[in-house]
Design a protein around this motif. Structure first.
Motif, PDB file in Angstrom:
ATOM      1  N   ILE A   1       1.066  -1.154  -0.067  1.00 28.96           N
ATOM      2  CA  ILE A   1      -0.119  -0.092  -0.090  1.00 28.96           C
ATOM      3  C   ILE A   1       0.971   1.282  -0.031  1.00 28.96           C
ATOM      4  CG2 ILE A   1      -1.725   1.061   1.184  1.00 28.96           C
ATOM      5  CD1 ILE A   1      -2.878  -1.327   2.362  1.00 28.96           C
ATOM      6  N   ALA A   2       0.843   2.044  -1.212  1.00 32.47           N
ATOM      7  CA  ALA A   2       1.632   3.071  -1.097  1.00 32.47           C
ATOM      8  C   ALA A   2       1.185   4.324  -0.110  1.00 32.47           C
ATOM      9  CB  ALA A   2       1.659   3.814  -2.656  1.00 32.47           C
ATOM     10  N   ARG A   3       2.202   4.954   0.285  1.00 31.70           N
ATOM     11  CA  ARG A   3       1.562   6.058   1.307  1.00 31.70           C
ATOM     12  C   ARG A   3       0.788   7.164   0.472  1.00 31.70           C
ATOM     13  NH1 ARG A   3       3.938   6.846   5.941  1.00 31.70           N
ATOM     14  NH2 ARG A   3       5.594   5.317   6.589  1.00 31.70           N
ATOM     15  N   GLY A   4       1.008   7.334  -0.812  1.00 31.25           N
ATOM     16  CA  GLY A   4       0.235   8.278  -1.645  1.00 31.25           C
ATOM     17  C   GLY A   4      -1.035   7.946  -1.813  1.00 31.25           C
ATOM     18  N   ASP A   5      -1.527   6.652  -1.487  1.00 28.83           N
ATOM     19  CA  ASP A   5      -2.708   6.202  -1.647  1.00 28.83           C
ATOM     20  C   ASP A   5      -3.316   6.250  -0.280  1.00 28.83           C
ATOM     21  OD1 ASP A   5      -2.480   5.201  -4.357  1.00 28.83           O
ATOM     22  OD2 ASP A   5      -1.817   3.293  -3.835  1.00 28.83           O
ATOM     23  N   TRP A   6      -2.882   6.524   0.860  1.00 29.60           N
ATOM     24  CA  TRP A   6      -3.555   6.588   2.102  1.00 29.60           C
ATOM     25  C   TRP A   6      -4.956   7.440   2.033  1.00 29.60           C
ATOM     26  CZ3 TRP A   6       0.377   7.046   6.662  1.00 29.60           C
ATOM     27  CH2 TRP A   6       1.334   5.857   6.642  1.00 29.60           C
ATOM     28  N   PRO A   7      -4.737   8.626   1.365  1.00 32.16           N
ATOM     29  CA  PRO A   7      -6.204   9.439   1.746  1.00 32.16           C
ATOM     30  C   PRO A   7      -7.322   8.909   0.988  1.00 32.16           C
ATOM     31  CG  PRO A   7      -4.110  10.843   1.205  1.00 32.16           C
ATOM     32  CD  PRO A   7      -3.537   9.148   0.773  1.00 32.16           C
TER      33      PRO A   7
ATOM     34  N   LEU B   1      -7.988   5.811   0.853  1.00 22.95           N
ATOM     35  CA  LEU B   1      -8.661   4.509   1.280  1.00 22.95           C
ATOM     36  C   LEU B   1      -9.561   4.611   2.365  1.00 22.95           C
ATOM     37  CD1 LEU B   1      -5.096   2.580   1.594  1.00 22.95           C
ATOM     38  CD2 LEU B   1      -6.852   2.209  -0.333  1.00 22.95           C
ATOM     39  N   GLU B   2     -10.448   3.641   2.467  1.00 24.12           N
ATOM     40  CA  GLU B   2     -11.518   3.640   3.462  1.00 24.12           C
ATOM     41  C   GLU B   2     -10.887   3.739   4.778  1.00 24.12           C
ATOM     42  OE1 GLU B   2     -15.083   0.577   5.220  1.00 24.12           O
ATOM     43  OE2 GLU B   2     -13.669  -0.195   3.779  1.00 24.12           O
ATOM     44  N   CYS B   3     -11.358   4.715   5.460  1.00 26.87           N
ATOM     45  CA  CYS B   3     -10.863   4.692   6.911  1.00 26.87           C
ATOM     46  C   CYS B   3     -11.750   4.256   7.965  1.00 26.87           C
ATOM     47  CB  CYS B   3     -10.544   6.465   7.240  1.00 26.87           C
ATOM     48  SG  CYS B   3      -9.101   7.055   6.555  1.00 26.87           S
TER      49      CYS B   3
ATOM     50  N   GLY C   1     -13.895  -7.113   9.983  1.00 32.35           N
ATOM     51  CA  GLY C   1     -14.693  -6.536   8.647  1.00 32.35           C
ATOM     52  C   GLY C   1     -13.558  -5.631   7.944  1.00 32.35           C
ATOM     53  N   GLN C   2     -12.419  -5.204   8.405  1.00 31.13           N
ATOM     54  CA  GLN C   2     -11.639  -4.387   7.653  1.00 31.13           C
ATOM     55  C   GLN C   2     -11.276  -5.038   6.209  1.00 31.13           C
ATOM     56  OE1 GLN C   2      -6.981  -4.755   9.127  1.00 31.13           O
ATOM     57  NE2 GLN C   2      -8.284  -5.425  10.904  1.00 31.13           N
ATOM     58  N   PRO C   3     -10.949  -4.128   5.291  1.00 31.97           N
ATOM     59  CA  PRO C   3     -10.498  -4.501   3.849  1.00 31.97           C
ATOM     60  C   PRO C   3      -9.449  -5.337   3.801  1.00 31.97           C
ATOM     61  CG  PRO C   3     -11.165  -2.056   3.756  1.00 31.97           C
ATOM     62  CD  PRO C   3     -11.229  -2.519   5.281  1.00 31.97           C
TER      63      PRO C   3
END
Length: 282
Positions: free
Chosen positions: A27-33, A35-37, A236-238
């Protein structure tokens, strides 16, 4: 009914499932924003559990999370819990230069203090990433205004650990330095056995975890330090693709049983915040 009069420190590392170090290759850091929190809902479950038991704890919180969920952070503080720092962006201390580390811990401390209006005294390095090779980090923490750390795990592990470090409170840089408060281990034979939570708590039968903590309280006469993450209550997390079998086992084992085990743990022992146990009168 609490089985021991000894207060132990209950701590929560506030990060989301996609920020776990073992997921970094996937998981790239740039994808964090994008992603489902799920951290906010999971923290609410923890706050209800602690409120039901009348317990106060220490929440080592990422600055990245606090910026995005300021109301959650204020709820934690308003409920009487200690807010401490887990760094800003879940960067291992061992992978940063001295200047980068200083920026990270100052940035996190500033964000948390501005949101809560309370001083932030404690720090826990992501993945317990302070060890023999980067003890200079304690000089930086002192410079940044921290009073204690919980960043060295005195065990052998493939991702972290300083097995020869003291098991209980110590000052790695001398009497005027930051106080290091290691997550709990029990001495069994010539080795330290993990007794302070995380994946070990989900792996081991609950009676064994309880026995280890009682041994620390009674045999060592010391307060235990226990930790877990909000995502550990969330079956239930992704689930990212491409994870190794070992990573899947460590991360997902017994997530569905975690909340019930925590309810037993919080009932069986007396708990409080890190600062109240270790800093009052110091």
């Amino acid at each position: 009914m609490n089985a021991s009069a000894q207060r132990n420190a209950l701590t929560i590392d506030v990060e989301d499932y996609f920020q776990v170090s073992a997921f970094a290759p996937h998981i790239a850091r740039g994808d964090w924003p994008r992603l489902e929190c799920r951290v906010e809902a999971n923290v609410e479950r923890i706050l209800r559990l602690l409120d039901d038991q009348g317990i106060h704890a220490t929440f080592f919180t990422l600055g990245w999370i606090a910026e995005r969920y300021p109301a959650m952070l204020r709820r934690i503080a308003a409920a009487g819990h200690e807010v401490a720092s887990h760094g800003h962006a879940h960067l291992r201390a061992s992978q940063q230069s001295r200047l980068e580390f200083l920026h990270d811990v100052v940035q996190s401390k500033t964000i948390l203090e501005q949101l809560t209006g309370q001083p932030v005294l404690g720090y826990r390095a992501p993945s317990f990433s302070i060890g023999a090779a980067n003890l200079w980090a304690f000089d930086v923490l002192r410079e940044a205004g921290y009073r204690y750390s919980s960043s060295i795990y005195p065990i052998r592990h493939d991702h972290y650990g300083m097995p020869d470090a003291p098991r209980f409170a110590w000052r790695p840089r001398g009497m005027d330095g930051v106080l290091e408060l290691p997550v709990s281990t029990a001495r069994l034979g010539r080795h330290n056995f993990p007794a302070g939570g995380g994946g070990y708590f989900r792996l081991l039968p609950y009676p064994l975890s309880r026995w280890l903590l009682r041994r620390i309280n009674s045999r060592d006469g010391q307060a235990g330090i226990f930790y877990f993450h909000p995502w550990e209550l969330d079956p239930g997390q992704p689930r990212p693709a491409g994870l190794s079998r070992k990573t899947r086992f460590r991360h997902y084992l017994n997530l569905g049983r975690m909340e019930a085990r925590l309810a037993r743990l919080t009932s069986d022992f007396a708990w409080d915040r890190m600062d109240r146990i270790f800093l009052e009168g110091a």
